[in-house]
Design a protein around this motif. Structure first.
Motif, PDB file in Angstrom:
ATOM      1  N   PHE A  42       0.822  -1.201   0.000  1.00 26.47           N
ATOM      2  CA  PHE A  42       0.000   0.000   0.000  1.00 26.47           C
ATOM      3  C   PHE A  42       0.862   1.260   0.000  1.00 26.47           C
ATOM      4  O   PHE A  42       0.562   2.231  -0.670  1.00 26.47           O
ATOM      5  CB  PHE A  42      -0.883  -0.047   1.250  1.00 26.47           C
ATOM      6  CG  PHE A  42      -2.031   0.908   1.242  1.00 26.47           C
ATOM      7  CD1 PHE A  42      -2.947   0.902   0.200  1.00 26.47           C
ATOM      8  CD2 PHE A  42      -2.218   1.803   2.274  1.00 26.47           C
ATOM      9  CE1 PHE A  42      -4.024   1.773   0.200  1.00 26.47           C
ATOM     10  CE2 PHE A  42      -3.293   2.678   2.286  1.00 26.47           C
ATOM     11  CZ  PHE A  42      -4.197   2.656   1.249  1.00 26.47           C
ATOM     12  N   GLY A  43       1.943   1.216   0.751  1.00 25.68           N
ATOM     13  CA  GLY A  43       2.896   2.325   0.723  1.00 25.68           C
ATOM     14  C   GLY A  43       2.382   3.611   1.316  1.00 25.68           C
ATOM     15  O   GLY A  43       2.679   4.684   0.820  1.00 25.68           O
ATOM     16  N   ALA A  44       1.596   3.540   2.385  1.00 31.26           N
ATOM     17  CA  ALA A  44       0.995   4.758   2.928  1.00 31.26           C
ATOM     18  C   ALA A  44       1.780   5.380   4.077  1.00 31.26           C
ATOM     19  O   ALA A  44       1.832   6.587   4.198  1.00 31.26           O
ATOM     20  CB  ALA A  44      -0.431   4.476   3.378  1.00 31.26           C
ATOM     21  N   CYS A  45       2.377   4.556   4.925  1.00 26.11           N
ATOM     22  CA  CYS A  45       2.896   5.125   6.174  1.00 26.11           C
ATOM     23  C   CYS A  45       4.246   5.797   5.999  1.00 26.11           C
ATOM     24  O   CYS A  45       4.607   6.676   6.758  1.00 26.11           O
ATOM     25  CB  CYS A  45       2.963   4.070   7.264  1.00 26.11           C
ATOM     26  SG  CYS A  45       4.293   2.882   7.044  1.00 26.11           S
ATOM     27  N   ARG A  46       5.011   5.414   5.022  1.00 26.12           N
ATOM     28  CA  ARG A  46       6.306   6.003   4.685  1.00 26.12           C
ATOM     29  C   ARG A  46       7.355   5.803   5.773  1.00 26.12           C
ATOM     30  O   ARG A  46       8.333   6.530   5.817  1.00 26.12           O
ATOM     31  CB  ARG A  46       6.184   7.503   4.359  1.00 26.12           C
ATOM     32  CG  ARG A  46       5.035   7.881   3.483  1.00 26.12           C
ATOM     33  CD  ARG A  46       4.876   7.052   2.285  1.00 26.12           C
ATOM     34  NE  ARG A  46       5.778   7.348   1.177  1.00 26.12           N
ATOM     35  CZ  ARG A  46       5.756   6.693   0.025  1.00 26.12           C
ATOM     36  NH1 ARG A  46       4.877   5.735  -0.172  1.00 26.12           N
ATOM     37  NH2 ARG A  46       6.611   6.995  -0.917  1.00 26.12           N
ATOM     38  N   LEU A  49      10.912   3.527   4.589  1.00 27.53           N
ATOM     39  CA  LEU A  49      11.822   4.066   3.578  1.00 27.53           C
ATOM     40  C   LEU A  49      13.237   3.530   3.785  1.00 27.53           C
ATOM     41  O   LEU A  49      13.681   3.348   4.920  1.00 27.53           O
ATOM     42  CB  LEU A  49      11.852   5.593   3.684  1.00 27.53           C
ATOM     43  CG  LEU A  49      10.536   6.311   3.451  1.00 27.53           C
ATOM     44  CD1 LEU A  49      10.693   7.777   3.804  1.00 27.53           C
ATOM     45  CD2 LEU A  49      10.105   6.167   2.005  1.00 27.53           C
ATOM     46  N   PHE A  59      14.860   8.726  -1.002  1.00 29.32           N
ATOM     47  CA  PHE A  59      14.406   7.536  -0.286  1.00 29.32           C
ATOM     48  C   PHE A  59      13.520   6.677  -1.187  1.00 29.32           C
ATOM     49  O   PHE A  59      12.898   7.175  -2.118  1.00 29.32           O
ATOM     50  CB  PHE A  59      13.578   7.923   0.945  1.00 29.32           C
ATOM     51  CG  PHE A  59      14.293   8.831   1.908  1.00 29.32           C
ATOM     52  CD1 PHE A  59      15.618   8.590   2.270  1.00 29.32           C
ATOM     53  CD2 PHE A  59      13.633   9.912   2.466  1.00 29.32           C
ATOM     54  CE1 PHE A  59      16.265   9.415   3.172  1.00 29.32           C
ATOM     55  CE2 PHE A  59      14.276  10.744   3.367  1.00 29.32           C
ATOM     56  CZ  PHE A  59      15.601  10.506   3.721  1.00 29.32           C
ATOM     57  N   PRO A  61      10.465   3.612  -0.813  1.00 32.20           N
ATOM     58  CA  PRO A  61       9.661   2.793   0.105  1.00 32.20           C
ATOM     59  C   PRO A  61       9.960   1.310  -0.127  1.00 32.20           C
ATOM     60  O   PRO A  61       9.822   0.819  -1.245  1.00 32.20           O
ATOM     61  CB  PRO A  61       8.221   3.136  -0.286  1.00 32.20           C
ATOM     62  CG  PRO A  61       8.309   3.655  -1.677  1.00 32.20           C
ATOM     63  CD  PRO A  61       9.661   4.254  -1.858  1.00 32.20           C
ATOM     64  N   THR A  64       6.940  -1.456  -1.159  1.00 29.12           N
ATOM     65  CA  THR A  64       6.261  -1.512  -2.456  1.00 29.12           C
ATOM     66  C   THR A  64       7.237  -1.677  -3.611  1.00 29.12           C
ATOM     67  O   THR A  64       6.823  -1.991  -4.717  1.00 29.12           O
ATOM     68  CB  THR A  64       5.466  -0.217  -2.728  1.00 29.12           C
ATOM     69  OG1 THR A  64       6.361   0.882  -2.650  1.00 29.12           O
ATOM     70  CG2 THR A  64       4.360  -0.023  -1.738  1.00 29.12           C
ATOM     71  N   ALA A  83      14.404  11.087   9.057  1.00 23.21           N
ATOM     72  CA  ALA A  83      13.124  11.105   8.346  1.00 23.21           C
ATOM     73  C   ALA A  83      12.086  10.285   9.100  1.00 23.21           C
ATOM     74  O   ALA A  83      10.932  10.693   9.246  1.00 23.21           O
ATOM     75  CB  ALA A  83      13.302  10.574   6.930  1.00 23.21           C
ATOM     76  N   THR A  86      10.812  12.156  11.985  1.00 24.06           N
ATOM     77  CA  THR A  86       9.865  13.204  11.592  1.00 24.06           C
ATOM     78  C   THR A  86       8.498  12.595  11.289  1.00 24.06           C
ATOM     79  O   THR A  86       7.458  13.131  11.667  1.00 24.06           O
ATOM     80  CB  THR A  86      10.385  13.956  10.356  1.00 24.06           C
ATOM     81  OG1 THR A  86      11.678  14.455  10.666  1.00 24.06           O
ATOM     82  CG2 THR A  86       9.473  15.097   9.972  1.00 24.06           C
ATOM     83  N   ILE A  87       8.517  11.466  10.594  1.00 20.12           N
ATOM     84  CA  ILE A  87       7.236  10.836  10.259  1.00 20.12           C
ATOM     85  C   ILE A  87       6.501  10.388  11.517  1.00 20.12           C
ATOM     86  O   ILE A  87       5.287  10.563  11.646  1.00 20.12           O
ATOM     87  CB  ILE A  87       7.460   9.676   9.268  1.00 20.12           C
ATOM     88  CG1 ILE A  87       7.788  10.264   7.909  1.00 20.12           C
ATOM     89  CG2 ILE A  87       6.237   8.782   9.182  1.00 20.12           C
ATOM     90  CD1 ILE A  87       8.342   9.300   6.912  1.00 20.12           C
TER      91      ILE A  87
END
Lengths: 836, 597
Positions: A42-46, A49, A59, A61, A64, A83, A86-87
């Protein structure tokens, strides 16, 4: 194969593997939040990376992006750590730090990552935590303020469950997971969404404030409900099941559970459970000790045996018992009492397996469960899997969604899976055989049959040929009311697929001729050669957790364990319950008063001289007993269950005995000893009984403990075409054709005692088409009386477009015997519905 | 076709129609008839000429006289003077600012003079609803050439050699894109035209479709032939009803002429085109979100790979080109790759259409060769800054673009140069700002836009844009501290590097470019709690200069919050507690007495 370097370590992965999978292989831990192995990426949360050398972007992911040859990946650089921090900080903007009162604390992915990356608080104020918590939906509590929008719940509900109850709503910062118009959940309540939620946004209401996760002792065991054989992980504290979870890597279910498995454990601690043996004196039950109760059982049965002969005693076992228990039970009845009068499931629920035995000489589904997902065409023949086998439904959804399988649904109503079909065959209830014969006729006519296969692997083709001659599409249309084009399409889809499966469900809640339907399915498979190979075969899905084992172990009047023939078959269940036939009965784990289709069960049981009931609860059947022997639940005993793929799996004792109860096995051993019938194993049959190599039973179970499925791999088999036909059932103008359908909660032997499951189930209903309802003058929810020539019952009306006109579908319910309508023949029957 | 002495080419683009072009057409025709000129003068409705702030406009051919800001009441006089007596009407002729002399002929006006039309080659010359007029201007000639004498590979080579790059923003070489899709395995293949133009203030795509829908269709059919696609979609946002209508009409006509459908022009090649109406989500301009929308799913971008060329619409190989890109294709095929490659800079070939808006005198749609400088754009084509104010910055590339300051005005416009200074080509929005624009406020504006348009799928975009907006808002409100700038500089790169799709990846651009070029302005907001441009409401106060105030009381009447008071015939005062800082008083004051302090 692909070779790449992860953190200076070379790894080789398969084509198509993601960078994340490669990292796992290399032993580099990459954090994830929205990744779930069994779902599409899905690659949503990041958060996953990584840095890949030579890419345009800084970066990449990892969850995916496919690994490519020569890739050089770094998973833990300064920049990545920064990063990720930060996320995490961004996620914490709208995630309350209410860990002390959150049920997820201790197993929360966000909590773990925040701890690992040392993120404390954040520098944004934002508008926070203003969404109302959903306390209204049953079983599942949704606190959207804790949600991090990883979408796993949405995806599992869609990809695996095919329910799509929840979805992303709104966009940007206003995105949330919701239902249409924010109504409470009205789904299957499988709780799969809870199982994948990485935070505490979705939690089980049954577990709320019951324990901290780290206090639980997690014990894997096998689910006591359906024949899928899922592994449950019991979370135990203070000798109580506090919650049930699952694990992706443990068990056949790959971490998937349905509502029964996940939430259906309340019966174990139900205060109504029997704790001591009871003996009825002057019409009242008195608590006695085990010695007295068992002594009375032996004395009484011996008396009857002496006075009226062994054949005046009968026994009903249950497909909920373990293999060991069933073996000993039939041993006790056959050796101890000296009769073959033993049966279970009404002598009816296992008839599908008997059909396969006749046709293929193999009384079980021909393939293992997971082969379904790889097949190319699936025929669901009277198989409303959402209701009866939710985890098999997952296999079907996987086949459709991931392997482009095409689905044919043949049912007497529109089922949930009908939404994804290539061909939908809604036939008039009771006409399954005609429908399949029609398909066979079409296959022969269109030359879609596998002639080499028929010649080499089958016998009796000529008989079939002459039988199906009259089943032209027009003839079939006249009887089944199925459109010839749909039939033609279905025939093509099934026959032209390189791999194809037929799935049939069986059980006490489904009327129709189970044996013949299985034979018809087998005929169809043999005709096309879609059998005896990977992902191609016939699945007969039995009802209960050990339906397969009960048959294997010979709890039937006609076979000994391992399908050895008996000299003289005993009475079948229905015969035993004809009044006056027997003097004494021993009923273990079954509740004929509530589940058998015979209107006079109660009378028959009352007329007995002596009735012993062995159960966990005071069921309507137990109330008629002279002696009640209280037993332990699945969580309180050991033993093995054989699932529908013949996988023999071990139970693990997780709880101490409830009160003074004993396990069924202990009771049988005791009774065997008291009756002087020899037990041929060592002194500890609890654990070593079936496992032993030398034991003759091992060979016919053909399974291993919690190991691989042992599907049918015999090369030297031959299939027999056995033509089957049925009579047409005609209804008058003011009559409806009644048919039963399996319900999510089955017979109720366990679910009737799990209050929250019952709440979800609601009241017993009969479903009719809007048009019929209008004719009769029914509104949704009206109380109705429904009558056949056998009986009449009262329930609520439910109106639906899914039911064809002229048909009324009666759903089985744990608290109401609806099968009495159908009588001993167990066929759809004409009847009337009237407003109460 | 009947010939006339005079052709009145009346612009009926959206802007001119809004300003009354259709009424003018009616009045003109009536007046012409009244004067008995109907056999000599004809009114031809044309598509947008691009000079939108001068609208409604008309060009009188063959002499090329350009009339602007025409109104219905001008018509009788105009017809009598010009068409009857042959004297052009001076009062309707364009006069550039700072100059006294009107310029009568279109080709002499700087706004048009500096343009080079390839994409918009037919603008103002044909009726977009008549395929014959398109064909009359060499329309579909390229398609005939391709289908009769070129292999798909040759078409791809030609486009590659031309150096044409995607005009949607990222500038990916079009020929290469086609080649990938051609090489991908899977049937059928899809060809999509992306007309989901969403940048605020941008209307290039809309105008091209409205002006010349067949040029896009022709490009699509040629592209489809090159990649082997059998079905195409034009994804147009539903807010463009005229564009949709024109495209529908064009598809219908092309079908009737055998230029679409089965066996096009008698060849083996068949290709269908459907229109898909986008429901208006900015993120749908992103390829994967656009395809999700066509499939009926949530319009959310998906992670690449797989790229659309390998697995796009319904998991089949799909090629997506922007409207403007496709409009170039036929011209390249007709005139050759070499001709095209000679226009522009080393890396960016051909022309680019920009929507030039903001504080310049001439606003509208312009097509210029790549490599033109910003100064030429603003001062020649744009005619300089309105009201002789000072230029401050030009924002290029839409919400994901960046702001370029005065010292960089001589840079040539091409893909690479723009990226170097923190902007992007984007789809070609160009907003000129003067001294009265606050760069922090403008950053807040773009972040607000992006915050509303983020699909919400990935953390860094969804929460990251919101967090940036939160901090920038703090700065605008004078509540920020100096560390907040460091904080933004820490956050913005993460949003840029971690986000899933182009929206998030480019969302920090407005912030980063203004922080880079206008850092002082940020610091003034933070340290001095002052907005130098006088825009940020929390940081400004309105006051009346008593020396300039003539007590006309216009401001008192206009003030919506009754904040202005004073004695009659005396200078007025503003009650700061009541003032809502709407600025009406300042706008209305004829004596510049209202000041911002």
């Amino acid at each position: 194969m692909i070779t790449l370097t992860i953190d200076n370590k070379k790894v080789v992965v398969e084509d198509g593997a993601t960078i994340l999978a490669a990292c796992e292989m290399a032993g580099s831990k990459v954090p994830t939040l929205c990744h779930e192995k069994k779902l599409l990426s899905f690659g949503a949360c990041r958060i996953c990376l990584v840095e890949v050398e030579g890419t345009r972007t800084k970066f990449t992911p990892s969850c995916t992006t496919p690994a490519t040859d020569g890739m050089v990946v770094k998973t833990m650089t300064e920049a990545l750590i920064k990063a990720r921090r930060t996320i995490l900080e961004l996620l914490l903007i709208s995630h309350p730090l209410d860990c002390p009162v959150c049920d997820k604390a201790g197993e929360c992915s966000l909590q773990d990552l925040v701890y690992e990356y040392g993120v404390s608080g954040n520098r944004f104020k934002g508008i926070k935590f203003t969404l109302p918590v959903d306390h209204i939906s049953p079983l599942i509590e949704r606190d959207l303020n804790r949600c991090i929008l990883c979408g796993k719940c949405v995806r599992i509900c869609d990809e695996l469950q095919g329910v799509s109850e929840i979805s992303f709503v709104n966009r940007g910062m206003r995105t949330k997971i919701g239902t249409d118009f924010d109504r409470p959940l009205d789904c299957e309540f499988c709780g799969q969404c809870i199982s994948v939620c990485p935070v505490g946004a979705l939690t089980s209401k049954l577990f709320k404030y019951k324990a901290r996760l780290w206090e639980l002792e997690n014990i894997p065991t096998i689910c006591p409900y359906c024949s899928n054989g899922c592994t449950l992980i019991l979370g135990i504290k203070d000798n109580q099941i506090k919650t049930i979870t699952s694990h992706d890597d443990i068990g056949i279910n790959e971490g998937n559970l349905c509502a029964k498995g996940r939430f259906g454990y309340e019966f174990v601690a139900n205060p109504l459970r029997l704790k001591k043996p009871l003996v009825k004196r002057d019409g009242k039950f008195e608590e006695v000790d085990w010695d007295e109760a068992l002594g009375l059982v032996v004395t009484k049965f011996n008396e009857i045996k002496t006075d009226s002969g062994a054949n005046s005693i009968g026994a009903l076992g249950s497909a909920r018992l373990t293999n060991e228990e069933i073996y000993l039970f039939q041993h006790l009845i056959r050796q101890g009492l000296g009769t073959n009068n033993i049966d279970h499931g009404g002598g009816y629920s296992y008839q599908g397996l008997i059909g396969l035995k006749e046709s293929l000489d193999y009384p079980a589904s021909t393939n293992s469960i997971h082969e379904i997902r790889e097949t190319k065409a699936i025929l669901l023949l009277r198989a409303d899997l959402n209701e009866t086998h939710p985890n098999i439904k997952i296999e079907v959804n996987l086949a459709i969604n991931r392997h482009q399988a095409r689905l044919i649904v043949a049912d007497n109503k529109r089922i949930k899976l009908s939404a994804n079909v290539a061909s939908n065959l809604i036939y008039k209830p009771g006409t399954e055989l005609t429908l399949i014969n029609g398909l066979i006729n079409l296959l022969i006519k269109n030359d879609l049959i596998n002639k080499d296969f028929i010649k080499e692997k089958t016998t009796g083709f000529d008989k079939l040929l002459s039988c199906v001659k009259k089943y032209t599409p027009e003839y079939v249309e006249g009887i089944c009311e199925v459109n010839p084009q749909d039939l033609e399409l279905a025939a093509r889809v099934y026959a032209e697929a390189e791999k194809a499966c037929i799935i049939v469900t069986c059980g006490m809640g489904l009327c129709g001729n189970n044996r013949d339907i299985a034979l018809a399915a087998s005929n169809l498979a043999l005709l096309t050669g879609n059998i005896g190979k990977e992902s191609s075969g016939v699945y007969i899905l039995p009802e209960k957790n050990n339906s397969q084992g009960a048959l294997d172990m010979g709890a039937v009047p006609g076979f000994l364990p391992g399908y050895m023939p008996v000299d003289k078959p005993g009475y079948s269940a229905f015969q035993m319950l004809e009044a006056g036939k027997l003097k004494g009965m021993f009923i273990v784990g079954e509740n004929p008063v509530m589940t058998y289709p015979l209107p006079d069960v109660q009378k028959a049981l009352e007329s007995l001289e002596f009735l012993v009931v062995q159960d966990m609860f005071m069921t309507p059947t137990a109330e008629l007993a002279d002696v009640i022997l209280p037993v332990g639940s699945f969580a309180e005993k050991e033993g093995t269950y054989a699932n529908l793929g013949k996988r023999v799996q071990k139970l693990k004792k997780a709880l101490l005995c409830h009160g003074e109860t004993k396990s069924d096995l202990e009771i049988f051993i005791d009774l065997c000893q008291r009756m002087g019938c020899e037990i041929t194993t060592d002194n500890n049959p609890l654990t070593s009984f079936i496992k032993e190599e030398s034991n003759p039973l091992t060979s016919f179970i053909k399974g291993e403990f919690a190991g691989e499925d042992k599907p049918w791999k015999n090369n030297n088999w031959k299939g027999k075409f056995i033509p089957v036909e049925s009579d047409e059932i005609k209804t008058d103008r003011d009559e409806l054709l009644l048919v039963s359908t399996g319900s999510h909660l089955y017979s109720g032997s366990l679910s009737a005692w799990s209050p929250h499951l019952l709440e979800v189930k609601g009241e017993a209903c009969v479903e009719v088409n809007y048009k019929d309802a209008k004719k009769i003058g029914l509104d949704a929810g009206d109380p109705v009386k429904i009558s056949s020539k056998n009986a009449s019952i009262k329930l609520k009306a439910r109106l639906s477009d899914n039911i064809p006109e002229g048909v009324a579908v009666v759903e089985t319910h744990p608290l109401l015997n609806v099968m009495v309508l159908f009588g001993q023949k167990m066929m759809p029957i004409k009847g009337k519905i009237g407003k109460e | 076709m009947k010939e006339y002495r005079t052709n009145i080419m009346l612009c009926t683009g959206t802007e001119c129609v809004n300003k009354g072009a259709l009424e003018i057409k009616k009045a003109l025709e009536e007046e012409v008839k009244k004067r008995g000129l109907e056999d000599e003068v004809v009114v031809i409705p044309t598509s947008c000429d691009g000079f939108c702030n001068a609208g409604p406009i008309m060009i009188v051919q063959p002499d090329g006289i350009f009339y602007q800001q025409v109104k219905v009441e001008h018509i009788p006089h105009l017809v009598e003077e010009h068409f009857l007596k042959g004297r052009p009407v001076k009062s309707l002729i364009y006069v550039p600012q700072k100059e006294a002399q009107p310029i009568a002929r279109m080709k002499d006006i700087a706004f048009f003079r500096e343009q080079r039309l390839i994409t918009l080659r037919n603008r103002g010359l044909i009726d977009p609803e008549k395929i014959d007029e398109y064909i009359g201007r060499d329309g579909y000639k390229a398609l005939v050439k391709v289908l009769t004498s070129m292999t798909p590979q040759e078409v791809i080579e030609e486009i590659k050699a031309s150096g044409l790059r995607g005009r949607g923003g990222a500038g990916f070489p079009t020929g290469k894109k086609w080649e990938f899709c051609r090489a991908a395995k899977g049937e059928p293949k899809y060809m999509i035209c992306n007309a989901d133009e969403g940048d605020p203030g941008a209307f290039m795509d809309r105008s091209i479709i409205e002006t010349d829908p067949h040029s896009i269709l022709e490009g699509m059919v040629i592209g489809a032939y090159a990649i082997g696609a059998s079905l195409g979609y034009v994804f147009i946002r539903i807010e463009y009803p005229l564009a949709i209508k024109r495209m529908e009409h064009a598809i219908e006509q092309a079908k009737n002429y055998g230029l679409l459908g089965e066996n096009i022009l008698g060849s083996d090649f068949s290709f269908e085109v459907k229109i898909f109406r986008g429901a208006g989500a900015f993120v749908c301009g992103e390829e994967t979100a656009l395809m999700a929308s066509i499939e009926g799913r949530n319009p959310e971008p998906g992670q690449r790979p797989p790229f659309p060329a390998q697995s796009g619409l319904w998991d089949k190989p799909t090629n997506i080109n922007n409207v403007e890109t496709l409009a170039n294709v036929a011209a390249i095929i007709n005139r050759g790759a070499k001709w095209f490659a000679e226009i522009g800079t080393e890396t960016s070939k051909g022309t680019k259409v920009f929507s030039l808006v903001g504080k310049v005198n001439n606003t509208g749609l312009v097509e210029v060769p790549m490599g033109i400088t910003l100064r030429q754009m603003i001062y020649e084509i744009g005619g300089g800054i309105q009201n002789n104010k000072r230029f401050k910055a030009v924002q290029i590339g839409g919400p994901s673009g960046g702001c370029i300051p005065e010292n960089l005005l001589d840079m040539p416009i091409d893909y690479e140069e723009l990226i170097k200074v923190g902007a992007i080509m984007g789809s070609g929005g160009m907003i000129v700002m003067d001294e009265n624009t606050c760069m922090v406020d403008i950053t807040k504006y773009f972040l607000t836009f992006l915050n509303g348009e983020s699909c919400g799928r990935c953390t860094s975009c969804r929460d990251g844009i919101d967090a940036m907006l939160e901090v920038v808002t703090r700065i605008c409100e004078g509540k920020a501290i100096e560390e907040d700038i460091e904080f933004l500089e820490e956050l913005a790169p993460v949003v840029k590097d971690a986000s899933l799709c182009g929206l998030g990846q480019s969302a920090p651009n407005p912030l980063l470019s203004t922080l880079h070029h206008f850092r002082d302005e940020y610091l003034t907001h933070i340290k001095e709690k002052r907005c130098p441009a006088g825009v940020c409401k929390e940081l400004i106060r309105y006051s009346i200069n008593s020396e300039k105030c003539k007590a006309c009381l216009l401001c008192v009447k206009a003030c919506p919050s009754s904040a202005i008071f004073g004695e009659k015939k005396q200078p007025q005062t503003i009650n700061i507690d009541k003032c809502i800082k709407c600025g009406v008083c300042r706008e209305i004051c004829k004596f510049d007495a209202v000041i911002i302090i």
